[in-house]
Structures are given as C-alpha cells and as structure tokens.
Write a protein that holds these residues in place. Structure first.
Motif, PDB file in Angstrom:
ATOM      1  N   GLY A  33       0.800  -1.218   0.000  1.00 41.18           N
ATOM      2  CA  GLY A  33       0.000   0.000   0.000  1.00 41.18           C
ATOM      3  C   GLY A  33       0.832   1.266   0.000  1.00 41.18           C
ATOM      4  N   GLU A  34       2.141   1.130  -0.031  1.00 37.66           N
ATOM      5  CA  GLU A  34       3.045   2.279   0.010  1.00 37.66           C
ATOM      6  C   GLU A  34       3.086   2.986  -1.344  1.00 37.66           C
ATOM      7  OE1 GLU A  34       7.843   3.106   0.746  1.00 37.66           O
ATOM      8  OE2 GLU A  34       7.029   1.073   0.752  1.00 37.66           O
ATOM      9  N   LYS A  35       3.097   4.317  -1.315  1.00 35.94           N
ATOM     10  CA  LYS A  35       3.295   5.083  -2.536  1.00 35.94           C
ATOM     11  C   LYS A  35       4.789   5.232  -2.783  1.00 35.94           C
ATOM     12  CE  LYS A  35      -1.071   7.608  -2.621  1.00 35.94           C
ATOM     13  NZ  LYS A  35      -1.735   8.938  -2.652  1.00 35.94           N
ATOM     14  N   GLN A  36       5.205   4.811  -3.979  1.00 33.56           N
ATOM     15  CA  GLN A  36       6.629   4.759  -4.295  1.00 33.56           C
ATOM     16  C   GLN A  36       6.934   5.509  -5.584  1.00 33.56           C
ATOM     17  OE1 GLN A  36       6.309   0.315  -4.072  1.00 33.56           O
ATOM     18  NE2 GLN A  36       8.238   0.476  -2.936  1.00 33.56           N
ATOM     19  N   HIS A  37       8.108   6.096  -5.631  1.00 33.78           N
ATOM     20  CA  HIS A  37       8.573   6.775  -6.841  1.00 33.78           C
ATOM     21  C   HIS A  37       9.333   5.753  -7.688  1.00 33.78           C
ATOM     22  CE1 HIS A  37       7.213  10.560  -5.266  1.00 33.78           C
ATOM     23  NE2 HIS A  37       7.947  10.417  -4.181  1.00 33.78           N
ATOM     24  N   ILE A  38       8.625   5.195  -8.670  1.00 28.86           N
ATOM     25  CA  ILE A  38       9.148   4.118  -9.512  1.00 28.86           C
ATOM     26  C   ILE A  38       8.706   4.364 -10.944  1.00 28.86           C
ATOM     27  CG2 ILE A  38       8.982   1.651 -10.018  1.00 28.86           C
ATOM     28  CD1 ILE A  38       8.632   1.147  -7.041  1.00 28.86           C
ATOM     29  N   SER A  39       9.614   4.169 -11.877  1.00 22.81           N
ATOM     30  CA  SER A  39       9.268   4.364 -13.285  1.00 22.81           C
ATOM     31  C   SER A  39       9.047   3.038 -14.012  1.00 22.81           C
ATOM     32  CB  SER A  39      10.361   5.159 -14.000  1.00 22.81           C
ATOM     33  OG  SER A  39      11.617   4.505 -13.890  1.00 22.81           O
ATOM     34  N   MET A  40       9.538   1.917 -13.456  1.00 22.53           N
ATOM     35  CA  MET A  40       9.402   0.618 -14.100  1.00 22.53           C
ATOM     36  C   MET A  40       8.035   0.007 -13.812  1.00 22.53           C
ATOM     37  SD  MET A  40      13.108  -1.060 -13.153  1.00 22.53           S
ATOM     38  CE  MET A  40      12.852  -2.459 -14.252  1.00 22.53           C
ATOM     39  N   THR A  41       7.535  -0.790 -14.736  1.00 21.76           N
ATOM     40  CA  THR A  41       6.326  -1.571 -14.507  1.00 21.76           C
ATOM     41  C   THR A  41       6.715  -2.943 -13.930  1.00 21.76           C
ATOM     42  OG1 THR A  41       6.341  -2.636 -16.676  1.00 21.76           O
ATOM     43  CG2 THR A  41       5.266  -0.465 -16.510  1.00 21.76           C
ATOM     44  N   PRO A  42       5.781  -3.654 -13.273  1.00 23.04           N
ATOM     45  CA  PRO A  42       6.093  -5.005 -12.798  1.00 23.04           C
ATOM     46  C   PRO A  42       6.578  -5.929 -13.920  1.00 23.04           C
ATOM     47  CG  PRO A  42       4.102  -4.225 -11.737  1.00 23.04           C
ATOM     48  CD  PRO A  42       4.461  -3.196 -12.776  1.00 23.04           C
ATOM     49  N   ASP A  43       5.991  -5.805 -15.093  1.00 17.94           N
ATOM     50  CA  ASP A  43       6.434  -6.643 -16.215  1.00 17.94           C
ATOM     51  C   ASP A  43       7.886  -6.342 -16.575  1.00 17.94           C
ATOM     52  OD1 ASP A  43       4.049  -7.981 -16.434  1.00 17.94           O
ATOM     53  OD2 ASP A  43       3.263  -6.726 -18.058  1.00 17.94           O
ATOM     54  N   GLN A  44       8.270  -5.077 -16.516  1.00 11.68           N
ATOM     55  CA  GLN A  44       9.662  -4.718 -16.793  1.00 11.68           C
ATOM     56  C   GLN A  44      10.599  -5.268 -15.721  1.00 11.68           C
ATOM     57  OE1 GLN A  44       9.028  -0.460 -17.104  1.00 11.68           O
ATOM     58  NE2 GLN A  44       9.357  -0.499 -19.315  1.00 11.68           N
ATOM     59  N   GLU A  45      10.128  -5.251 -14.461  1.00 13.36           N
ATOM     60  CA  GLU A  45      10.928  -5.836 -13.377  1.00 13.36           C
ATOM     61  C   GLU A  45      11.130  -7.334 -13.600  1.00 13.36           C
ATOM     62  OE1 GLU A  45      10.077  -4.347  -9.210  1.00 13.36           O
ATOM     63  OE2 GLU A  45       8.302  -3.601 -10.279  1.00 13.36           O
ATOM     64  N   ILE A  46      10.041  -8.023 -13.971  1.00 14.37           N
ATOM     65  CA  ILE A  46      10.130  -9.464 -14.206  1.00 14.37           C
ATOM     66  C   ILE A  46      11.115  -9.753 -15.329  1.00 14.37           C
ATOM     67  CG2 ILE A  46       8.843 -11.476 -15.035  1.00 14.37           C
ATOM     68  CD1 ILE A  46       6.371 -10.282 -13.575  1.00 14.37           C
ATOM     69  N   GLN A  47      11.025  -8.992 -16.414  1.00 18.62           N
ATOM     70  CA  GLN A  47      11.920  -9.201 -17.548  1.00 18.62           C
ATOM     71  C   GLN A  47      13.366  -8.931 -17.168  1.00 18.62           C
ATOM     72  OE1 GLN A  47      11.041 -10.530 -20.404  1.00 18.62           O
ATOM     73  NE2 GLN A  47      13.152 -10.464 -21.167  1.00 18.62           N
ATOM     74  N   LEU A  48      13.585  -7.840 -16.400  1.00 19.24           N
ATOM     75  CA  LEU A  48      14.937  -7.515 -15.957  1.00 19.24           C
ATOM     76  C   LEU A  48      15.500  -8.623 -15.084  1.00 19.24           C
ATOM     77  CD1 LEU A  48      17.300  -5.527 -15.659  1.00 19.24           C
ATOM     78  CD2 LEU A  48      16.041  -4.437 -13.785  1.00 19.24           C
ATOM     79  N   GLY A  49      14.655  -9.167 -14.184  1.00 22.20           N
ATOM     80  CA  GLY A  49      15.103 -10.244 -13.314  1.00 22.20           C
ATOM     81  C   GLY A  49      15.456 -11.500 -14.072  1.00 22.20           C
ATOM     82  N   LEU A  50      14.621 -11.870 -15.034  1.00 22.21           N
ATOM     83  CA  LEU A  50      14.880 -13.075 -15.822  1.00 22.21           C
ATOM     84  C   LEU A  50      16.154 -12.927 -16.648  1.00 22.21           C
ATOM     85  CD1 LEU A  50      11.258 -13.937 -17.026  1.00 22.21           C
ATOM     86  CD2 LEU A  50      12.632 -15.184 -15.342  1.00 22.21           C
ATOM     87  N   GLU A  51      16.410 -11.737 -17.138  1.00 24.11           N
ATOM     88  CA  GLU A  51      17.607 -11.504 -17.942  1.00 24.11           C
ATOM     89  C   GLU A  51      18.873 -11.483 -17.099  1.00 24.11           C
ATOM     90  OE1 GLU A  51      16.871  -7.893 -20.031  1.00 24.11           O
ATOM     91  OE2 GLU A  51      15.478  -8.799 -21.466  1.00 24.11           O
ATOM     92  N   SER A  52      18.763 -10.965 -15.874  1.00 25.34           N
ATOM     93  CA  SER A  52      19.959 -10.819 -15.045  1.00 25.34           C
ATOM     94  C   SER A  52      20.252 -12.048 -14.191  1.00 25.34           C
ATOM     95  CB  SER A  52      19.821  -9.601 -14.126  1.00 25.34           C
ATOM     96  OG  SER A  52      18.712  -9.733 -13.258  1.00 25.34           O
ATOM     97  N   ALA A  53      19.248 -12.896 -13.944  1.00 18.85           N
ATOM     98  CA  ALA A  53      19.411 -14.039 -13.050  1.00 18.85           C
ATOM     99  C   ALA A  53      20.549 -14.975 -13.468  1.00 18.85           C
ATOM    100  CB  ALA A  53      18.101 -14.810 -12.929  1.00 18.85           C
ATOM    101  N   PRO A  54      20.662 -15.371 -14.752  1.00 15.81           N
ATOM    102  CA  PRO A  54      21.771 -16.267 -15.123  1.00 15.81           C
ATOM    103  C   PRO A  54      23.143 -15.652 -14.874  1.00 15.81           C
ATOM    104  CG  PRO A  54      20.082 -16.246 -16.829  1.00 15.81           C
ATOM    105  CD  PRO A  54      19.752 -15.128 -15.892  1.00 15.81           C
ATOM    106  N   GLN A  55      23.274 -14.354 -15.121  1.00 18.99           N
ATOM    107  CA  GLN A  55      24.554 -13.695 -14.881  1.00 18.99           C
ATOM    108  C   GLN A  55      24.867 -13.650 -13.394  1.00 18.99           C
ATOM    109  OE1 GLN A  55      24.079  -9.863 -16.709  1.00 18.99           O
ATOM    110  NE2 GLN A  55      23.914 -10.682 -18.782  1.00 18.99           N
ATOM    111  N   MET A  56      23.858 -13.366 -12.577  1.00 24.16           N
ATOM    112  CA  MET A  56      24.062 -13.343 -11.133  1.00 24.16           C
ATOM    113  C   MET A  56      24.486 -14.721 -10.634  1.00 24.16           C
ATOM    114  SD  MET A  56      23.541 -10.221 -10.253  1.00 24.16           S
ATOM    115  CE  MET A  56      23.361 -10.327  -8.467  1.00 24.16           C
TER     116      MET A  56
END
Length: 260
Positions: A33-56
């Motif tokens: 319920g927190e108001k946050q200053h964020i420009s990414m969408t959840p879908d963009q977060e998911i995509q970023l995570g999937l792309e970065s996970a193998p490298q991590m």
C-alpha cells in the motif's frame, strides 16, 4: 563570469529535470500500500530479473548441483508465497541455491528470482531459519526495492551531475564531480538500510502467516553477525543495518504481528 553563469543555469535546469522526473513517477504498491517513486512496470521488473538471473548465478559458481536441495528450498519459498498476501503480487517467484560454498549471502533480483548460497544454507539449522531468509528476500521483491533503488540512483546521479556542471572548477576538472558522486552513493546506502529494515519486519509477518517460528529470524541475524566477524563495516558505511539493531527491530515486529 559569463561562462560561470552559463554553468549555473545549465546545472539548475539539469537538477530540475532530475527532480521532476523522479517525483512525477509515483505508483502505489499493491501489497504494502506504500506510494513509491518508480518508473518501471512489474512486467519490466520481471523481464529484468529473468535476464539478469543467469549472470548473477554465474558470479556465484552457478546453481548447486543437488536437485533435492534445490527442491527443498523451492518448497519453503512457495509455501510462504502461497500462504500470504505475496500470492496477490504480479511477480513470478522462483528460488535457487547457488554453488558458492564460501560466500554467506542471499539476494533477490527484480521480478521474483531469489537466491541463497550453499555457504549460507549450510549454516542454517532449521526450516524456520530458511523461511526467515527467504521471507526477507521475498519482501525485497514485493516491496519493489530494486525498482526504487534504480529510480533513486537516477535522481541522485542526476543531481550529482547537475552539481558538477554548476560548480566544476576549470583548473581542477573532475574534483567536484567525484565529491558529488560520493555523496550520492551515501544517499543510496541510506535507502538500502531502510529497505533491509522493511524486509526484516515484513519477513516476520510472512513467517507467522505461513506457520513458521518468527524467532528464527533472530537466529539468522546471529548467524550473519558471526559470519561478518569483528571487522564488519560500520552501519553508516554499509547498506545493511548493524545486526544488533536489526535484532531489536525484529523483536518489535514479532510482538506487533503476534498481537494481531
């Protein structure tokens, strides 16, 4: 004088753009319920995570080869997700054990990919402790801490760049920008400490709601404290709060959520 005035004007414009961009991007977190200053969408977060996970994973020696161990960690993680409000989040959670048997660590990347090293897993003595670690990392995801960090870094970098433009000394190029970058980094570290406290506290809530003993989170803090040794960095210069301070806040959270 004219050149200096021009630098000040350009610096002010750059600062205003950075501030406007940051504050104009506001979203309400569907879980907290927190108001946050964020420009990414959840879908963009998911995509970023999937792309970065193998490298991590690669940085920590890849995945732990024992599939039984992998499945046991996934089972605990999914139990927490399915028993709490986390299941209503838009993220797709998956849990992984990393092969690194030297680095005591656990972390989450945006979108729901969560990792724990074999070194940390080996130090845990109960499923409750594992639930404490995973609940903490789950909160980093649903709290959208990575997306917040990205937006905050963009703001501080923008302000640091604006300050460098406005105050740069032609006779000592780079000096002021280096100082501005250092200050921006400290601001980012403070945000990190706040995120860790929130993850500890909501992690306690997830543990209670999914049937785990929340006091095990305190045991995890003791393990991390011992692993850090006597020469761990001071709280001010670290992105993680001091373990003793975290324990006190965890005790407060246990009392709060048990009373509900």
């Amino acid at each position: 004088m004219r050149s200096r005035a021009g630098r000040l004007v350009f610096g002010l414009i750059a600062a205003l753009i950075a501030v406007f961009t940051y504050f104009s991007n506001t979203q309400e977190n569907p879980v907290t319920g927190e108001k946050q200053h964020i420009s990414m969408t959840p879908d963009q977060e998911i995509q970023l995570g999937l792309e970065s996970a193998p490298q991590m994973a690669q940085q920590f020696g890849g995945l732990y080869p024992d599939e039984k161990v992998q499945q046991s960690v996934k089972r605990v993680g999914q139990k927490i997700v399915n028993a709490t409000d986390v299941k209503s989040s838009p993220y797709k959670f998956d849990f992984h054990v990393l092969a690194d048997n030297q680095t005591v660590n656990a972390f989450a990347v945006p979108g729901g990919q969560i990792f724990i090293t074999a070194a940390l897993l080996d130090k845990l003595t109960s499923e409750d402790q594992l639930a404490g670690v995973l609940g903490h990392e789950i909160t980093h995801v649903v709290g959208r801490h990575s997306a917040e960090q990205i937006a905050q870094q963009q703001l501080t970098q923008g302000l640091a760049g604006a300050a460098a433009i406005a105050t740069e000394d032609p006779n000592s190029p780079g000096r002021n920008s280096a100082i501005a970058a250092y200050v921006a980094n400290l601001i980012g570290l403070k945000y990190g400490r706040d995120d860790e406290i929130e993850s500890d506290q909501l992690g306690v809530r997830w543990m209670i709601e999914s049937g785990y003993k929340p006091e095990a989170m305190i045991e995890v803090m003791e393990i991390l404290k011992a692993a850090g040794g006597p020469n761990r960095p001071s709280e001010f210069m670290s992105s993680h709060p001091d373990p003793d301070n975290r324990i006190e806040r965890i005790k407060e959270a246990i009392a709060k959520y048990k009373a509900k």
